[in-house]
Motif scaffolding. Sequence first.
Motif, PDB file in Angstrom:
ATOM      1  N   LYS A   1       0.837  -1.209   0.000  1.00  9.85           N
ATOM      2  CA  LYS A   1       0.000   0.000   0.000  1.00  9.85           C
ATOM      3  C   LYS A   1       0.867   1.252   0.000  1.00  9.85           C
ATOM      4  CE  LYS A   1      -4.105  -2.075   2.096  1.00  9.85           C
ATOM      5  NZ  LYS A   1      -3.721  -3.446   1.734  1.00  9.85           N
TER       6      LYS A   1
ATOM      7  N   ASP B   1      -5.759   0.827  -2.350  1.00  8.74           N
ATOM      8  CA  ASP B   1      -6.487  -0.220  -3.086  1.00  8.74           C
ATOM      9  C   ASP B   1      -5.525  -1.215  -3.740  1.00  8.74           C
ATOM     10  OD1 ASP B   1      -5.410   1.443  -4.999  1.00  8.74           O
ATOM     11  OD2 ASP B   1      -7.140   1.328  -6.337  1.00  8.74           O
TER      12      ASP B   1
ATOM     13  N   CYS C   1      -6.702  -4.597  -4.942  1.00 10.15           N
ATOM     14  CA  CYS C   1      -7.820  -4.637  -5.899  1.00 10.15           C
ATOM     15  C   CYS C   1      -7.311  -4.812  -7.333  1.00 10.15           C
ATOM     16  CB  CYS C   1      -8.647  -3.359  -5.809  1.00 10.15           C
ATOM     17  SG  CYS C   1      -9.399  -3.100  -4.190  1.00 10.15           S
TER      18      CYS C   1
ATOM     19  N   ASN D   1      -7.239  -3.770 -10.922  1.00 11.67           N
ATOM     20  CA  ASN D   1      -7.519  -2.562 -11.696  1.00 11.67           C
ATOM     21  C   ASN D   1      -6.497  -2.421 -12.822  1.00 11.67           C
ATOM     22  OD1 ASN D   1      -8.149  -0.065 -12.730  1.00 11.67           O
ATOM     23  ND2 ASN D   1      -7.393   1.087 -10.958  1.00 11.67           N
TER      24      ASN D   1
END
Length: 488
Positions: free
Chosen positions: A396, A402, A405, A407
């Motif tokens: 992070k 995120d 996640c 993406n």
Amino acid sequence: MFVFVLIFMVTVLYYINFRRLRKPLYEFSERMPTIGEVPVLGHTHWFIGGPERLLENIRKLAELVDSSGGLSKIWIGPSLYVVSLNPEDVQKILENCLEKDSSYKFLQTWLGNGLFVAPVELWKVHRRVLLPIFHNRVIEDYIEVFGQQGDVLVQRLAEQVGKPEFDVYKYITSCMLDIVFETAMGEKMDVQHNPDTPYLRARNCVMSIINMRLFKAWLQPDALFNLTPYAKMQKENIDLTHKFTDEVVNKKRALFESGGLQKEGRKDLLELLLTRDMKFTNEELREHIDSITIAGNDTTALVVSYALLLLGSHEEEQDRVYEELKGIFGDSERLPTKEDLNKMDYLERVIKETMRLYTVVPIIGRKTQKELQLSNVTLPAGVGCAVAPFVMHRSKRLWGPDADCFNPDRFLPEHSAKRHPCAFIPFSFGARNCIGRHFGMLAMKSILATVLRTYKVTSRTIDRLKIEILLFPVPGHMISIHKRNTAC
């Protein structure tokens, strides 16, 4: 009684001398920050357990390092490693420390001095010779093979349409083996239709034993390992894989010396190696071809399988890939060309995001050959360096809140331009990075495009992983597929 006293005294004297010779290392260690260390054991307890627990422990330890500034030390038995998760330090390590860590010796038993594990001085010579045969123009000649084998894969997957979940990795790895065998050796093995061959059984057995040795300290010393039945089993199966490659090399060598190799058209990598100015011995050819075959197959097959898993649980992203492919191919069922693959911008971002979240080579080990200045410490010669891309890619601190996640748009050019080049290193970095990265990317694009033009994929979220040299999901790469109504 006298014998026991003598053994005790010899052991004590050996240990005292061992500590004396390594005094600079211990003095350096005392100046380094440490996390999770316990007396005597150091960090060894973090590396005990099955492959799932082992990965989780490594991950926790590395995350502690990351949260405390990205630099620490770990002791695994008598071996000291500096762990760095700062991109600036990682860049210095990967650019300056070209010698592989001693843990790679277990692979060297199998791959000899192939490019992946060769000592640095030999690697420098051979890398210069091999680099031209991995030139983009050479690799692009294999795009037709990628497409043909991807088409066979689609036909093989038809047996799973509408059925419950199945492990797609078994299909993908057979497809990649057919690609690698044909492009590296010119051999059409048809593994996709005949997956249970003696060569593959031997290969899988050797990888299993090497993985076991890597993470079971009592099996690492050769003297102890050679007392186990695994030593004989490993040798028999290594000999079997070597026999297969040796036969191919001998056949190609005979054709080359008789002038029987084709003069025009696509050439496999072994043919190209035979025509280089540097004359490799048959053993060296086998070592390089084995390294290309073994290192290039599983890594690429795993990324493709993880990409299908991710797209299967992210319908919107899968639809975007399909729309991109539809825009390129229309209703045509033709095989992908170089021009087609170059247009697959979103699919390429999906592949990069897959490699970020599921970095199939989770740890890179190097060793300093001379002093190396990092951001706030100078490493002496002879220290192990552990880089953990799997943890860095989910940090992070580096990727934002995120980071876990999926993406693909993280890899839009405007976002990538702001990122340190060593924040994302799925192919490693520096002079000793993956020589086959262009081959891998084109093959992955071609296979994924061919599958996703034909099938819609569904899957569950991946929540359990394990380390067996490479990164695997505990339940397997389980997906289900359905035929698309419209071809593209």
